[in-house]
Design an enzyme around this catalytic site. Structure first.
Site, PDB file in Angstrom:
ATOM      1  N   ASN A 204     -51.192  67.733  15.579  1.00  0.00           N
ATOM      2  CA  ASN A 204     -50.754  68.117  14.237  1.00  0.00           C
ATOM      3  C   ASN A 204     -50.180  69.526  14.301  1.00  0.00           C
ATOM      4  O   ASN A 204     -50.851  70.458  14.729  1.00  0.00           O
ATOM      5  CB  ASN A 204     -51.941  68.061  13.272  1.00  0.00           C
ATOM      6  CG  ASN A 204     -51.507  68.146  11.824  1.00  0.00           C
ATOM      7  OD1 ASN A 204     -50.533  68.816  11.501  1.00  0.00           O
ATOM      8  ND2 ASN A 204     -52.230  67.484  10.961  1.00  0.00           N
ATOM      9  N   CYS A 209     -49.621  65.396   9.702  1.00  0.00           N
ATOM     10  CA  CYS A 209     -50.394  64.172   9.876  1.00  0.00           C
ATOM     11  C   CYS A 209     -49.671  62.985   9.240  1.00  0.00           C
ATOM     12  O   CYS A 209     -49.776  61.851   9.722  1.00  0.00           O
ATOM     13  CB  CYS A 209     -51.792  64.335   9.290  1.00  0.00           C
ATOM     14  SG  CYS A 209     -51.836  64.867   7.575  1.00  0.00           S
ATOM     15  N   HIS A 472     -54.936  64.121   3.737  1.00  0.00           N
ATOM     16  CA  HIS A 472     -54.776  63.802   5.138  1.00  0.00           C
ATOM     17  C   HIS A 472     -54.279  62.371   5.280  1.00  0.00           C
ATOM     18  O   HIS A 472     -54.663  61.500   4.504  1.00  0.00           O
ATOM     19  CB  HIS A 472     -56.125  63.981   5.836  1.00  0.00           C
ATOM     20  CG  HIS A 472     -56.057  63.829   7.318  1.00  0.00           C
ATOM     21  ND1 HIS A 472     -55.240  64.605   8.103  1.00  0.00           N
ATOM     22  CD2 HIS A 472     -56.706  62.993   8.162  1.00  0.00           C
ATOM     23  CE1 HIS A 472     -55.398  64.248   9.371  1.00  0.00           C
ATOM     24  NE2 HIS A 472     -56.270  63.262   9.426  1.00  0.00           N
ATOM     25  N   ASP A 489     -55.798  59.023  14.242  1.00  0.00           N
ATOM     26  CA  ASP A 489     -56.047  60.163  13.363  1.00  0.00           C
ATOM     27  C   ASP A 489     -55.647  61.440  14.091  1.00  0.00           C
ATOM     28  O   ASP A 489     -56.464  62.069  14.753  1.00  0.00           O
ATOM     29  CB  ASP A 489     -57.525  60.199  12.958  1.00  0.00           C
ATOM     30  CG  ASP A 489     -57.821  61.257  11.912  1.00  0.00           C
ATOM     31  OD1 ASP A 489     -56.901  62.034  11.579  1.00  0.00           O
ATOM     32  OD2 ASP A 489     -58.962  61.329  11.436  1.00  0.00           O
TER      33      ASP A 489
END
Length: 1151
Positions: A204, A209, A472, A489
């Site tokens: 990131n 993200c 997020h 993630d």
């Protein structure tokens, strides 16, 4: 946000902007020590850790609430999830006029270093008269040593809490509840994604993200990945300037790397800078822009048309007349479909709504060619669906009240904005298999090819957690359409089950059962902050083609070579880092380094070791081998070639740090020391700081200027370094070094020094010893040397420095005639200006564009900086310049400017937590900043009572002034209808009136960041209305067809006096007269009573007053008489309350 344990170092980004959810602080204006009293109170549960549940409700009953004489108050400790918790409240507010309430980790001070725990929780104040009016707010937080409490500084207004009629205090008792659910925290830092899952994540860059989740989704469509690999690129292309090459590089690394992959090359190829990387955009928007860009780049190549083949479908828009034979159709393509979430229980319901037939009748009839206005049906049907179906779920809607996007799941709890956003929390389901041929192809047009089976399998779920302006993104993907799901993630990839990927992303509320019988047994619910935002389905009949094999033969050879080389270099760096403890850095300073640096960067010492040649050598290697073997390969092939010094002519000296903080060559290495290992020698050289070994390479030269073997050094000899000062040029330079006998005298070497300086042999010179490092001493220690005294008597030793100059009288024009005065000047200059740096200045109105640069000292004060800026801008008064610091995380100006003289130095202005910026923003004020800081500035829009005009007035008054003072100031500036007219000040927010300010209210607390402050004359009818008359709110509104008939307010709101039995017909006459609307236009207007945004249309015979409540209640602005008509008025330019900075912008890919 991502759940993770804290990193071992301080890597956590902090938020500096005003937050609704904040850890409490007791330091309003410096430390305020206080006692925390424990009142008489009872708790609904005993504090015991027996059979502790992962979720529970704790009830705290606080007696004698109004008599509490303490700033803050803790509840008893209770246990949830194996942890101790307690509630913390500030009964009179934590420096605000609201009750402040937090959840606190009770034993935070006793927990081990690095502790962390994550909890979802809600805090409530129970309404004991009507439970439905209880105030409840919820959030989630990862607690740690730095943020051991979290909650709401402005939980509820104190005026409501302490009002006995409200029901929050009954018999002076307040009941507070906490619902806490403790969640498992995954150790982010030790997780090896490649080892655990076979896949790697993406790093990131700051707020990317959203991009990472989309890139992972596209990468795991193998047909798409193969097409990207086959886009033509060459070895001469630069990834930072070529989107195809950057994307190929990224996909290759995702496929073959063992660690997470950076995206900087790709974003650079987009034309983005750091600012863009810290802007969180919409996934759907980026998806469309990226695909359009790739589609364009693929034209004329072997993969032309891939985007359309994968993602393009078509639907037919039609309008069909009911009473005549007329039908209009239009075919349109789509790459994704936007599906409504609001009001739909699942994907099928959304598709039903998508093809829902709309009736065009009444005032909304369709104008058909040759037939005029006709009743008609309007709708959409699908001609074909694509192999890869991308469904965008409309979790966000545009809120015309806030004039911004709001998440449908977002509770309107902001303390800066009233609770007027949507509070809808729909559960929305989506299936593993999606059948779009259901019910005999109800979604298909007559022209659709019915032989194609539109049965889809879910491939990916993109998830958003948080609100519209923050949060997020991550993705759940089945790369091969097997039963195994993976969560992507950012850098972490984990295996997940189908329940986590589907059911937990449906949104809505989650009910957490009570597991401890000692607690209140009623279950409680939490809003799910994470939910699906985008779905990717793959058609069953196409999955073999799409989930294809992609291997190295699909990758161009030049790309494989380039990327393998990058991987090897990366692996080498990783290996060097991992093996750093096995190596020592040797820094070798030479005579040439001293000659280069002294007089430029160095005045008081000899050399900057960061600018000399360095070598990375294994610790266990004997130093002799370093000289011979390493210098055979380094010196003879590199160093010897560079220095021209054979190994046998080299002698190395150790540097030593003296008590006076100087750092000088101390002694040469002994033969025994040269036989030691490099690591041992490093430790011997500097026990206080043995990170590296610093050496001075002594090379003696003969008459032919070639290196010779250095003579043996006796104990009587000392090594002295010499500098020459020229008063006329104000220059100091390095001359060289000499060995002198300690018993000898400076007079004996004067001829040699004159020769080194190029002076005549008999030139009289003065000698000074430079003894102290300037940055550690308040005064320059530069002592005159007695030429007749011995070097030993003058306490000179190895490594000392002598400065000398001509002793002859110098011109009076010399500012610094001798060495001490020159060094004092240098000391003052360094103390005054310190280390300089180049600061980039930007206008606050154009926060992304560098306007000019200035080289400034880190020690400059606020006054120094603005003086330089004013000089550059040609501004006479520097005090009219106001500066704002830079936020290194958001790459934006900080919300608040720097207070005048609020920081000591420029270095403080550039500091943002542990990062230093080189950017400052400036603005030019109309009055000096010191004067402005003592005033409160308000922008007030004055509405003239008889003229159709609005004028913005800037009111500046001392902060302790009242609204009455504002009105008195306005009266001197505005034109009134008559001298005795009275003025009032209103708070208006997006076309609704929220407050009439009392005259005695202090202006210091008025927040004009969000609100429009409107001043107007009070109409005579409001001054003289009767006992049965009512004053109501009247707002203009329209329904937006693009927003599901949502009510949108516009225009200027106003108050209206209505009589007790007055009908709508009578009220309309007065409204038309007040607004001066022509009859023809006014006849089209509709009138409705609106409550909480729902219109209830009125008839002319309806008594208007009967619809409104008798007493004013909180939120009365949500009950109003609505005037429905089209907005034909031109938009006013003042729009008084925009945020200070506009941070959001559309996604753009520039290349």
């Amino acid at each position: 946000m991502t759940l993770m344990t804290p990193p071992p170092l301080d890597q956590q980004q902090q938020q500096e902007d005003d937050e609704m959810l904040v850890p409490h602080t007791d330091f309003a204006h410096g430390p305020q020590p206080m006692e925390v009293a424990q009142p008489e109170n009872t708790n609904a549960v005993e504090a015991q850790p027996v059979d502790d549940p992962p979720s529970a409700r704790f009830t705290w009953t606080i007696d004698n609430f109004t008599r509490l004489n303490t700033k803050k108050l803790y509840s008893d400790v209770f246990f949830v999830g194996g942890h101790k918790w307690r509630i913390l409240i500030f009964p009179k507010g934590n420096n605000v006029d609201h009750l402040s309430m937090y959840l606190d980790v009770a034993d935070s001070t006793a927990l081990p270093y690095g502790w962390s725990r994550y909890a979802q929780f809600s805090l409530s104040v129970v309404n004991q008269l009507q439970s439905k009016y209880s105030v409840r707010k919820e959030t989630q937080h990862q607690f740690n040593a730095r943020e051991s409490d979290w909650g709401f500084t402005s939980f509820m207004p104190l005026g409501e809490l302490y009002d006995p009629g409200r029901g929050y205090l009954v018999n002076d008792t307040c009941i507070v509840e906490a619902d806490v659910a403790v969640r498992r925290v995954v150790d982010y830092w030790s997780h090896d994604s490649k080892k655990e899952t076979g896949y790697v994540g993406l790093k990131n860059q700051g707020a990317t993200c959203y991009m990472n989740s989309l890139l992972q989704t596209l990468y795991h469509i193998p047909y798409f990945r193969k097409a990207v690999y086959h886009m033509p690129t060459t070895e001469n292309d630069n990834p930072s300037g070529s989107i195809p090459l950057a994307l190929q590089s990224l996909f290759y690394k995702l496929q073959y790397s063992d660690t997470s992959v950076a995206t900087k090359e790709l974003t650079k190829s987009f034309g983005w800078d750091t600012y863009d990387s810290f802007m969180q955009h919409d996934v759907q928007e980026l998806n469309r822009v990226l695909c359009e860009k790739l589609e364009d780049k693929m034209k004329g190549t072997v993969v032309e048309g891939t985007i359309q083949q994968l993602f393009e479908g078509h639907h037919m828009n039609y309008i069909e007349c009911i009473n005549v034979d007329y039908k209009s159709t239009r075919k349109e393509s789509f790459y994704d479909l936007q599906l409504d979430v609001k009001g739909c229980r699942d994907v099928y319901a959304s598709f039903d709504k998508y093809v829902e037939v709309e009736r065009l009748e009444g005032d909304n009839k369709y104008h058909a060619e040759q037939y005029g206005l006709q009743d008609a049906k309007k709708g959409v049907l699908f001609i074909d669906f694509p192999p890869v179906l991308q469904l965008q779920l409309k979790r966000f809607e545009y809120d015309f009240i806030r004039d911004t996007m709001v998440k449908i799941l977002e509770l309107a709890e902001s303390q800066a904005i009233p609770s007027i956003g949507f509070a809808i929390n729909d559960r929305y389901e989506f299936p593993l298999q999606l059948d779009l041929d259901r019910e005999d192809g109800k979604y298909l047009s007559p022209d659709a090819d019915r032989s194609i089976r539109n049965l889809y399998t879910l491939h990916g779920v993109l998830v958003h957690s948080g609100g519209v302006h923050g949060g997020h993104y991550y993705a759940y993907i089945r790369p091969t359409l097997s039963d195994q799901w993976f969560k992507f993630d950012d850098e972490r990839v984990t295996k997940e089950d189908v329940k986590r990927a589907l059911e937990e992303q449906y949104g809505g509320e989650e009910e957490l059962p009570q597991a401890n019988p000692g607690f209140n047994n009623a279950p409680f619910k939490f809003t799910k902050y994470s939910n699906a935002y985008m779905l990717v389905y793959i058609r069953e009949s196409d999955k073999e083609k799409i989930i294809c094999n992609v291997d190295e033969k699909d990758i161009a050879e030049h790309l494989r070579i380039r990327l393998k080389k990058e991987q090897e270099e990366k692996e080498l760096k990783r290996k060097e880092k991992a093996e750093a403890h096995l190596y020592t850095i040797i820094k070798v300073a030479r005579n040439e380094d001293l000659l280069e640096q002294i007089g430029k960067d160095i005045y008081f010492d000899l050399v900057d070791h960061d600018k000399v040649r360095s070598f990375r050598i294994q610790k266990q290697m004997p130093f002799n081998l370093f000289k011979v073997s390493n210098f055979s390969c380094y010196l003879q092939e590199e160093v010897a070639k560079e220095f021209g010094v054979p190994v046998q002519f080299q002698r190395y000296w150790l540097w030593a740090k003296r008590q006076n903080h100087t750092y000088r060559p101390n002694r040469p290495l002994t033969h025994m020391e040269e036989a030691q290992s490099v690591g041992q020698l490093r430790e011997v050289s500097n026990k206080a700081n043995n990170a590296e070994l610093k050496l001075f390479l002594e090379v003696e030269v003969g008459l032919d200027q070639r290196p010779v073997a250095p003579p043996e050094k006796t104990k009587e000899e000392i090594l002295i370094f010499f500098k020459l000062y020229d008063p006329l040029k104000e220059e100091m330079r390095y001359l060289g070094r000499l060995f002198v006998k300690a018993s000898g005298k400076p007079a004996e070497i004067l001829t040699k020094l004159n020769e080194m300086a190029g002076f005549g042999a008999d030139e009289e010179i003065e000698l000074f010893e430079l003894d102290k490092e300037i940055k550690f001493e308040p005064n320059v220690m530069c002592e005159h040397i007695d030429k007749k005294a011995t070097f030993r008597a003058s306490q000179l030793e190895d490594g000392d420095i002598i400065c000398f100059q001509k002793a002859a009288p110098v011109s009076e024009q010399c500012r610094y005639p001798d060495v001490p005065s020159f060094l004092e000047y240098v000391r003052n200059r360094q103390a005054r200006y310190g280390c300089t740096l180049v600061v980039r200045f930007r206008s606050l109105e154009k926060p992304k564009e560098d306007e000019f640069c200035l080289e400034l000292s880190k020690l400059y004060t606020y006054d120094d900086v603005v003086e330089k800026v004013a000089h550059h801008l040609g501004l006479n008064d520097p005090s009219k310049i106001r500066l704002t610091s830079h936020n290194c995380y958001s790459q934006q100006p900080k919300p608040q400017p720097i207070k005048y003289r609020g920081v000591d130095h420029l270095s403080d202005m550039l500091l943002h937590y542990n990062q230093t910026s080189d950017i400052l923003y400036y603005e030019i004020l109309d009055i000096p900043l010191p004067e402005l800081q003592g005033l409160k500035t308000l922008k007030v829009a004055f509405h003239h009572s008889t003229k159709d005009e609005v004028v913005i007035h800037t009111v500046r008054l001392p902060k302790q002034s009242t609204v009455g003072d504002v009105i008195n100031d306005l009266k001197t500036k505005v034109e009134l209808s008559h001298p005795a007219a009275e003025i009032r000040l209103l708070e208006v927010f997006y076309h609704k009136i929220y407050k009439i300010f009392p005259l005695n209210e202090k202006i210091e607390n008025i927040n004009d960041q969000y609100w429009t402050l409107r001043a107007e004359e009070i109409p005579e009818e409001e001054k003289n209305f009767g006992p049965h008359d009512r004053i109501i709110h009247v707002y203009h509104f329209m329904k937006d067809t693009a927003q599901n008939q949502q009510v949108q307010n516009f225009g200027e709101p106003f108050f209206l006096v209505i009589r007790e039995d007055e009908t709508l017909a009578e009220v309309k006459v007065r409204i038309q007269k007040k607004l001066q609307v022509p009859d023809e236009e006014f006849a089209k207007w509709k009138f409705a009573f609106l409550s909480l945004g729902r219109p209830e249309y009125l008839q002319d015979s309806d008594v208007v007053a009967s619809r409104f409540q008798r007493r004013d209640v909180y939120g009365a602005w949500e009950q109003y008489l609505g005037l429905e008509h089209t907005d034909t008025a031109p938009k006013r330019s003042y729009n008084a309350n925009q945020n200070r900075h506009a941070y959001e912008k559309p996604v753009k890919i520039y290349n």
